[in-house]
Design an enzyme around this catalytic site. Structure first.
Site, short mmCIF file in Angstrom:
data_model
loop_
_atom_site.label_atom_id
_atom_site.label_comp_id
_atom_site.label_asym_id
_atom_site.label_seq_id
_atom_site.Cartn_x
_atom_site.Cartn_y
_atom_site.Cartn_z
N LYS A 179 0.84 -1.21 0.00
CA LYS A 179 0.00 0.00 0.00
C LYS A 179 0.89 1.26 0.00
CE LYS A 179 -3.37 -2.73 2.47
NZ LYS A 179 -4.62 -2.77 3.20
N GLU B 245 -11.02 -10.77 -1.13
CA GLU B 245 -10.68 -9.96 0.04
C GLU B 245 -11.96 -9.37 0.64
OE1 GLU B 245 -6.33 -8.70 -0.01
OE2 GLU B 245 -7.48 -7.10 -0.93
C1 PEP Z 1 -4.96 -5.97 1.70
O1 PEP Z 1 -5.18 -4.78 1.84
O2 PEP Z 1 -4.85 -6.43 0.56
C2 PEP Z 1 -4.87 -6.80 2.89
C3 PEP Z 1 -5.16 -8.06 2.77
O3 PEP Z 1 -4.52 -6.18 4.06
P1 PEP Z 1 -4.28 -6.87 5.50
O4 PEP Z 1 -3.50 -8.15 5.25
O5 PEP Z 1 -3.50 -5.87 6.27
O6 PEP Z 1 -5.63 -7.16 6.07
#
Ligand code: PEP
Length: 249
Positions: free
Chosen positions: A11, A163
């Site tokens: 990110k 996700e």
């Molecule tokens: C993401 O933003 O793709 C993600 C999976 O974040 P996290 O692993 O921090 O939940």
């Protein structure tokens, strides 16, 4: 046989000092039994790709524009990512859908461009908590899949990341049954649209609060071919055990 993939999404985190984390990953996984991908911020892609050249760690972008070039201040094209050394690009992440108003049709146009440019598109889909609580998860995922994935997708140029928005960065993780249900649904949808050969060859990642402590359980779920990892990909000491769990799965 689908080769597993551990993908890290940094990110908007990391300056030059963070390249040491990629160096550490390269040293820890010289010949891994799974593919490893790190998607740093755009400013680090070229340096990261140079560092990782010849190693088992691939480098990717976090977004690209649907056009090859032009008057789009602040944007990056798929061709530019390739030129900088990227092999993959994350598209349609829920943060981009929320922060930048990206719709399925935008994601599809970007993915087409990415694939035409020789990049592997990691297309993200996922439901909100309200959508899950209203028992709309599969409808939402089905709509995102048909809207975001271009017809030219193959097992070589497409990866899907499931996700759930409510699991990203929250420490909340769906049950393994919930993950299995959605991954099985995505697999069936891909097979129906693209045929069994292509549908079975696309890798499906789970993403949302994957940590060293829960990775093995998630990787044991059928049709989970790896993970897209946010927070726990920032430090090699956290990402490395997740990669090891995937190699052992
Ligand atoms: C993401 O933003 O793709 C993600 C999976 O974040 P996290 O692993 O921090 O939940």
């Amino acid at each position: 046989m689908r080769r597993k993939l551990a993908a890290g999404n940094w990110k908007m985190n990391g300056t030059a000092a963070a390249l040491a984390e990629i160096e550490a990953l390269i040293a820890a996984h010289p010949a891994p039994a799974a593919d490893i991908l790190v998607c740093p911020p755009a400013t680090l892609i070229h340096r990261a790709a140079k560092l990782a050249g010849g190693s088992a760690v691939a480098i990717g972008g976090q977004d690209c524009h649907a056009e090859a070039s032009g008057a789009h201040t602040g944007d990056i094209s798929a061709e530019m990512l390739r030129d900088a050394g990227a092999s993959h690009v994350i598209l349609g992440h829920s943060e981009r859908r929320a922060d930048h108003g990206e719709r399925d049709e935008d994601v599809r146009a970007k993915a087409r461009r990415a694939m035409e440019s020789g990049l592997i598109a990691v297309i993200c889909v996922g439901e909100s908590l309200a959508e899950r609580e209203a028992a709309n998860t599969l409808d939402i995922i089905g709509g995102q899949l048909s809207g975001s994935v271009p017809d030219m997708a193959t097992g070589e140029n497409l990866v899907i990341a499931y996700e759930p928005i409510w699991a990203i960065g929250t420490g909340r993780v769906p049950t393994t049954d919930q993950i299995g249900e959605v991954h099985g649904f995505i697999r069936a949808r891909l097979e129906r649209r693209f045929g069994a050969g292509v549908g079975r060859s696309v890798r499906l990642l789970y993403g949302g609060s994957v940590k060293p402590g829960n990775a093995a359980g998630i990787f044991a779920v059928p049709d989970v071919d790896g993970a897209l990892v946010g927070g726990a990909s920032l430090k090699a000491e956290d990402f490395s055990p997740i990669i090891a769990a995937l190699e052992a799965a």
